[in-house]
Design a protein around this motif. Sequence first.
Motif, PDB file in Angstrom:
ATOM      1  N   LYS A   1       0.678  -1.172  -0.212  1.00  0.00           N
ATOM      2  CA  LYS A   1       0.042   0.033  -0.113  1.00  0.00           C
ATOM      3  C   LYS A   1       0.706   1.497  -0.048  1.00  0.00           C
ATOM      4  O   LYS A   1       1.941   1.343   0.734  1.00  0.00           O
ATOM      5  CB  LYS A   1      -0.927  -0.043   1.550  1.00  0.00           C
ATOM      6  CG  LYS A   1      -1.933  -0.922   1.373  1.00  0.00           C
ATOM      7  CD  LYS A   1      -2.640  -0.762   2.707  1.00  0.00           C
ATOM      8  CE  LYS A   1      -3.566  -1.819   2.920  1.00  0.00           C
ATOM      9  NZ  LYS A   1      -4.222  -1.607   4.254  1.00  0.00           N
ATOM     10  N   TYR A   2       0.609   2.118  -0.766  1.00  0.00           N
ATOM     11  CA  TYR A   2       0.888   3.587  -0.753  1.00  0.00           C
ATOM     12  C   TYR A   2      -0.001   4.484  -0.299  1.00  0.00           C
ATOM     13  O   TYR A   2      -1.080   4.550  -0.861  1.00  0.00           O
ATOM     14  CB  TYR A   2       1.797   3.841  -2.107  1.00  0.00           C
ATOM     15  CG  TYR A   2       2.102   5.381  -2.099  1.00  0.00           C
ATOM     16  CD1 TYR A   2       3.409   5.769  -1.699  1.00  0.00           C
ATOM     17  CD2 TYR A   2       1.347   6.451  -2.618  1.00  0.00           C
ATOM     18  CE1 TYR A   2       3.900   7.051  -1.606  1.00  0.00           C
ATOM     19  CE2 TYR A   2       1.744   7.733  -2.533  1.00  0.00           C
ATOM     20  CZ  TYR A   2       3.003   7.845  -2.206  1.00  0.00           C
ATOM     21  OH  TYR A   2       3.451   9.290  -2.165  1.00  0.00           O
ATOM     22  N   ILE A   3       0.069   5.331   0.797  1.00  0.00           N
ATOM     23  CA  ILE A   3      -0.723   6.297   1.190  1.00  0.00           C
ATOM     24  C   ILE A   3      -0.274   7.718   1.099  1.00  0.00           C
ATOM     25  O   ILE A   3       1.047   7.968   1.456  1.00  0.00           O
ATOM     26  CB  ILE A   3      -1.130   5.926   2.813  1.00  0.00           C
ATOM     27  CG1 ILE A   3      -1.506   4.610   3.112  1.00  0.00           C
ATOM     28  CG2 ILE A   3      -2.157   7.095   3.384  1.00  0.00           C
ATOM     29  CD1 ILE A   3      -1.583   4.186   4.390  1.00  0.00           C
ATOM     30  N   ASP A   4      -0.950   8.407   0.352  1.00  0.00           N
ATOM     31  CA  ASP A   4      -0.729   9.742   0.141  1.00  0.00           C
ATOM     32  C   ASP A   4      -1.724  10.507   0.938  1.00  0.00           C
ATOM     33  O   ASP A   4      -2.956  10.629   0.703  1.00  0.00           O
ATOM     34  CB  ASP A   4      -1.098   9.996  -1.530  1.00  0.00           C
ATOM     35  CG  ASP A   4      -0.594  11.320  -2.054  1.00  0.00           C
ATOM     36  OD1 ASP A   4       0.288  12.061  -1.291  1.00  0.00           O
ATOM     37  OD2 ASP A   4      -0.845  11.747  -3.268  1.00  0.00           O
ATOM     38  N   ILE A   5      -1.228  11.458   1.780  1.00  0.00           N
ATOM     39  CA  ILE A   5      -1.844  12.149   2.719  1.00  0.00           C
ATOM     40  C   ILE A   5      -1.849  13.476   2.231  1.00  0.00           C
ATOM     41  O   ILE A   5      -0.650  14.359   1.990  1.00  0.00           O
ATOM     42  CB  ILE A   5      -1.105  12.032   4.063  1.00  0.00           C
ATOM     43  CG1 ILE A   5      -1.266  10.732   4.537  1.00  0.00           C
ATOM     44  CG2 ILE A   5      -2.199  12.874   5.109  1.00  0.00           C
ATOM     45  CD1 ILE A   5      -0.600  10.468   5.965  1.00  0.00           C
ATOM     46  N   HIS A   6      -3.000  14.337   2.221  1.00  0.00           N
ATOM     47  CA  HIS A   6      -3.185  15.628   1.608  1.00  0.00           C
ATOM     48  C   HIS A   6      -3.417  16.559   2.900  1.00  0.00           C
ATOM     49  O   HIS A   6      -4.356  16.103   3.828  1.00  0.00           O
ATOM     50  CB  HIS A   6      -4.350  15.763   0.740  1.00  0.00           C
ATOM     51  CG  HIS A   6      -4.220  14.756  -0.398  1.00  0.00           C
ATOM     52  ND1 HIS A   6      -3.472  15.157  -1.642  1.00  0.00           N
ATOM     53  CD2 HIS A   6      -4.595  13.613  -0.537  1.00  0.00           C
ATOM     54  CE1 HIS A   6      -3.448  14.237  -2.353  1.00  0.00           C
ATOM     55  NE2 HIS A   6      -4.340  13.164  -1.744  1.00  0.00           N
TER      56      HIS A   6
ATOM     57  N   ALA B   1      -6.849  11.792   1.893  1.00  0.00           N
ATOM     58  CA  ALA B   1      -5.882  10.603   1.644  1.00  0.00           C
ATOM     59  C   ALA B   1      -6.236   9.855   0.605  1.00  0.00           C
ATOM     60  O   ALA B   1      -7.485   9.764   0.232  1.00  0.00           O
ATOM     61  CB  ALA B   1      -5.339  10.147   2.709  1.00  0.00           C
ATOM     62  N   LYS B   2      -5.188   9.200  -0.129  1.00  0.00           N
ATOM     63  CA  LYS B   2      -5.514   8.439  -1.119  1.00  0.00           C
ATOM     64  C   LYS B   2      -4.497   7.038  -1.001  1.00  0.00           C
ATOM     65  O   LYS B   2      -3.505   7.496  -0.666  1.00  0.00           O
ATOM     66  CB  LYS B   2      -5.369   8.946  -2.475  1.00  0.00           C
ATOM     67  CG  LYS B   2      -5.592   8.194  -3.620  1.00  0.00           C
ATOM     68  CD  LYS B   2      -5.503   8.910  -4.850  1.00  0.00           C
ATOM     69  CE  LYS B   2      -3.985   8.583  -5.751  1.00  0.00           C
ATOM     70  NZ  LYS B   2      -3.979   9.453  -6.866  1.00  0.00           N
TER      71      LYS B   2
ATOM     72  N   GLU C   1      -3.180   3.898  -2.566  1.00  0.00           N
ATOM     73  CA  GLU C   1      -2.906   3.212  -3.722  1.00  0.00           C
ATOM     74  C   GLU C   1      -2.454   1.454  -3.314  1.00  0.00           C
ATOM     75  O   GLU C   1      -1.667   1.323  -2.330  1.00  0.00           O
ATOM     76  CB  GLU C   1      -1.630   3.720  -4.445  1.00  0.00           C
ATOM     77  CG  GLU C   1      -2.045   5.039  -4.919  1.00  0.00           C
ATOM     78  CD  GLU C   1      -2.787   5.206  -6.263  1.00  0.00           C
ATOM     79  OE1 GLU C   1      -2.873   4.111  -7.137  1.00  0.00           O
ATOM     80  OE2 GLU C   1      -3.311   6.062  -6.478  1.00  0.00           O
TER      81      GLU C   1
END
Length: 147
Positions: free
Chosen positions: A25-30, A40-41, A43
Amino acid sequence: MISTKQGAFGNAKTIRNDNSSRFGKYIDIHFNKRGAIEGAKIEQYLLEKSRVCRQALDERNYHVFYCMLKGMAPELKAKLGLGLATEYTYLTMGHCTECDGRDDLTDYSSILSAMKVLMFTETENWEISKLLAAILHMGNLRFQGGA
């Protein structure tokens, strides 16, 4: 509930962990300008595809297969030509179709509930079931040499 669906399709019993994640998992936090989290998104990547057709001793395939075979209504299993987990090569290579501490029957209900929350239609659920059944049946194919 959503993690239940992810876990069923992406987790399996290994010799070290009965519910091991077999994907990354890759978590992109905004963040906003004040530094507070706005969203967050997640992947998903690197699903361990080889697990579908090979497991080490004392390991299981992805949970969803065992859950489906335990929890699906008998008439639907009959339509798909499905039986017990012990009847499928792809589910028995590790000599482990049961997993202590897991309730495949209850987990199947949770998977269906999660799919409902995610707004999967009955048609989409049926198509997924047909695909999972096809994978199990393909694993039982045997070829003869000749010609």
